[in-house]
Design a protein around this motif. Structure first.
Motif, PDB file in Angstrom:
ATOM      1  N   UNK A  65       0.816  -1.205   0.000  1.00  0.00           N
ATOM      2  CA  UNK A  65       0.000   0.000   0.000  1.00  0.00           C
ATOM      3  C   UNK A  65       0.848   1.253   0.000  1.00  0.00           C
ATOM      4  N   UNK A  66       1.984   1.205   0.754  1.00  0.00           N
ATOM      5  CA  UNK A  66       2.881   2.351   0.758  1.00  0.00           C
ATOM      6  C   UNK A  66       3.490   2.598  -0.609  1.00  0.00           C
ATOM      7  N   UNK A  67       3.835   1.531  -1.328  1.00  0.00           N
ATOM      8  CA  UNK A  67       4.377   1.685  -2.682  1.00  0.00           C
ATOM      9  C   UNK A  67       3.352   2.329  -3.599  1.00  0.00           C
ATOM     10  N   UNK A  68       2.102   1.879  -3.515  1.00  0.00           N
ATOM     11  CA  UNK A  68       1.048   2.463  -4.337  1.00  0.00           C
ATOM     12  C   UNK A  68       0.865   3.935  -3.985  1.00  0.00           C
ATOM     13  N   UNK A  91      -9.752   1.972   0.371  1.00  0.00           N
ATOM     14  CA  UNK A  91     -10.482   2.175   1.624  1.00  0.00           C
ATOM     15  C   UNK A  91      -9.585   2.043   2.853  1.00  0.00           C
ATOM     16  N   UNK A  92      -8.319   1.680   2.630  1.00  0.00           N
ATOM     17  CA  UNK A  92      -7.397   1.529   3.758  1.00  0.00           C
ATOM     18  C   UNK A  92      -6.848   2.897   4.164  1.00  0.00           C
ATOM     19  N   UNK A  93      -6.180   2.931   5.320  1.00  0.00           N
ATOM     20  CA  UNK A  93      -5.573   4.183   5.771  1.00  0.00           C
ATOM     21  C   UNK A  93      -4.517   4.658   4.778  1.00  0.00           C
ATOM     22  N   UNK A  94      -3.750   3.714   4.213  1.00  0.00           N
ATOM     23  CA  UNK A  94      -2.735   4.091   3.227  1.00  0.00           C
ATOM     24  C   UNK A  94      -3.385   4.713   1.997  1.00  0.00           C
TER      25      UNK A  94
END
Length: 387
Positions: free
Chosen positions: A184-187, A216-219
């Protein structure tokens, strides 16, 4: 989750205290047993600084050279100290040059999307500790108080920080580190990097994301926040920032960043649309809460200028916006700071300077919605003045 965050914060504070005691102890030990002269004091101070900086720099270099072999990678690379002088975002990492050009290289490390194992992390830390230990031992043989201070502080700092292991996210109980957060951080980094070129491109990356849970995640919400600002959807940005600030597992710095964006989005919304009841009071309360926010959150932010615009002090708003625009933060944030400077100059009656600030806003980053709004306001004011 809150207990874990408190424990992490407490551990960080203990490490900082111990590191400070090691630096002080190495400095005093280097001066022990001989006349204290300005030359010896200077040599001891230099040695203590080098001994504290070298372990951090060696960990960063080892991660950059070998990290991928062990399942980790540097997501943020920082050189120097103090506020950011220049910030560059790519799809894989953030590069930051800070204002004070001292030789300090730091990295923020993340587990690779494929994950890693505890054994590989232990191996990486052992390699780092070996290099740091040999360096510290060698420094002890350097002449005078410089070598003593540098060697003691280098060895002590390496042990207290365990090489650099505490900068790596904790490993999962099964022996494999969590990779989904880093995917998710990479995205999110890809979205932020694209946002500095084009708001439309950043939105497309969000819409085309193959992971339905990421948005929908925090990331995902953190990545979408600046996109909403760039699109001029300020009320939506306020709601998203609120959800990020309340999300479980969000660090104190991330929460402060979300609150800072929330306050800015609220100010932009009051500027561009009809204010809702309690908007002003809520904005001022958020500004009070942000007074003690970390510098990495507030650097390059136009929040203080927006505060003075809301409270009616145009001249102070000009000063704060100009200071924010000079900081080398990411292009979109710098562009927004120049937009705020244009608004402040307009309210201060300096229309020509406001037009110049708007041109600078256009030159810094993507053609965000606030540029068009401020341009329209300036045109309206110029037309009125011309009449």
């Amino acid at each position: 989750m809150a207990d874990r965050r408190s424990s992490s914060t407490g551990t960080t504070a203990v490490i900082r205290v111990l590191s400070g005691l090691i630096v002080l102890g190495g400095y005093e030990f280097a001066l022990f047993g001989a006349p204290v002269t300005p030359e010896r004091i200077g040599a001891s101070l230099g040695g203590a600084y080098l001994g504290a900086a070298l372990p951090v720099m060696m960990w960063s270099l080892i991660v950059l050279m070998l990290g991928r072999r062990f399942g980790v990678e540097a997501k943020l690379i920082s050189w120097g100290l103090g506020p950011a002088l220049h910030t560059s975002l790519s799809s894989s990492r953030i590069l930051m040059v800070r204002r004070i050009p001292v030789p300090v290289l730091r990295t923020r490390v993340a587990v690779q999307p494929a994950g890693t194992t505890k054994a590989r992390l232990v191996a990486l830390v052992l390699i780092t500790l070996t290099v740091q230990g040999l360096t510290g031992w060698g420094l002890l043989f350097a002449p005078g108080p410089f070598g003593v201070a540098a060697g003691i502080v280098c060895l002590g700092t390496a042990l207290v920080r365990l090489g650099g292991f505490r900068s790596i996210p904790s490993a999962a109980a099964g022996g494999r580190s969590v990779g989904s957060r880093n995917r998710g951080g990479d995205q999110g980094l890809q979205v932020l990097a694209a946002l500095q070129r084009s708001v439309t491109e950043a939105r497309r990356l969000i819409e085309d994301c193959s992971d339905p849970e990421w948005r929908d995640s925090a990331e995902g919400r953190k990545a979408e926040l600046p996109v909403l600002l760039g699109e001029g959807r300020y009320r939506e940005a306020v709601r998203v920032a609120e959800s990020v600030a309340k999300a479980p597992g969000v660090s104190a710095v991330e929460r402060a960043g979300a609150q800072q964006t929330l306050a800015r989005a609220l100010a932009y919304a009051m500027e561009a649309t009809s204010a809702e009841p309690c908007d002003r009071e809520r904005f001022l309360e958020l500004c009070r809460e942000m007074r003690d926010a970390p510098a990495q959150v507030t650097s390059g932010s136009d929040l203080r200028s927006l505060y003075y615009l809301v409270t009616g002090d145009a001249e102070l708003a000009v000063d704060e916006a100009r200071a924010a625009a000079r900081v080398g933060s990411a292009p979109l944030r710098r562009s927004m700071a120049y937009c705020t400077l244009a608004v402040a100059l307009m309210r201060a009656g300096r229309s020509e300077q406001a037009q110049k600030a708007l041109r600078l806003a256009r030159s810094q980053g993507p053609d965000n919605a606030r540029i068009a709004f401020v341009a329209g306001v300036l045109s309206s004011v110029s037309a009125v003045v011309g009449d």
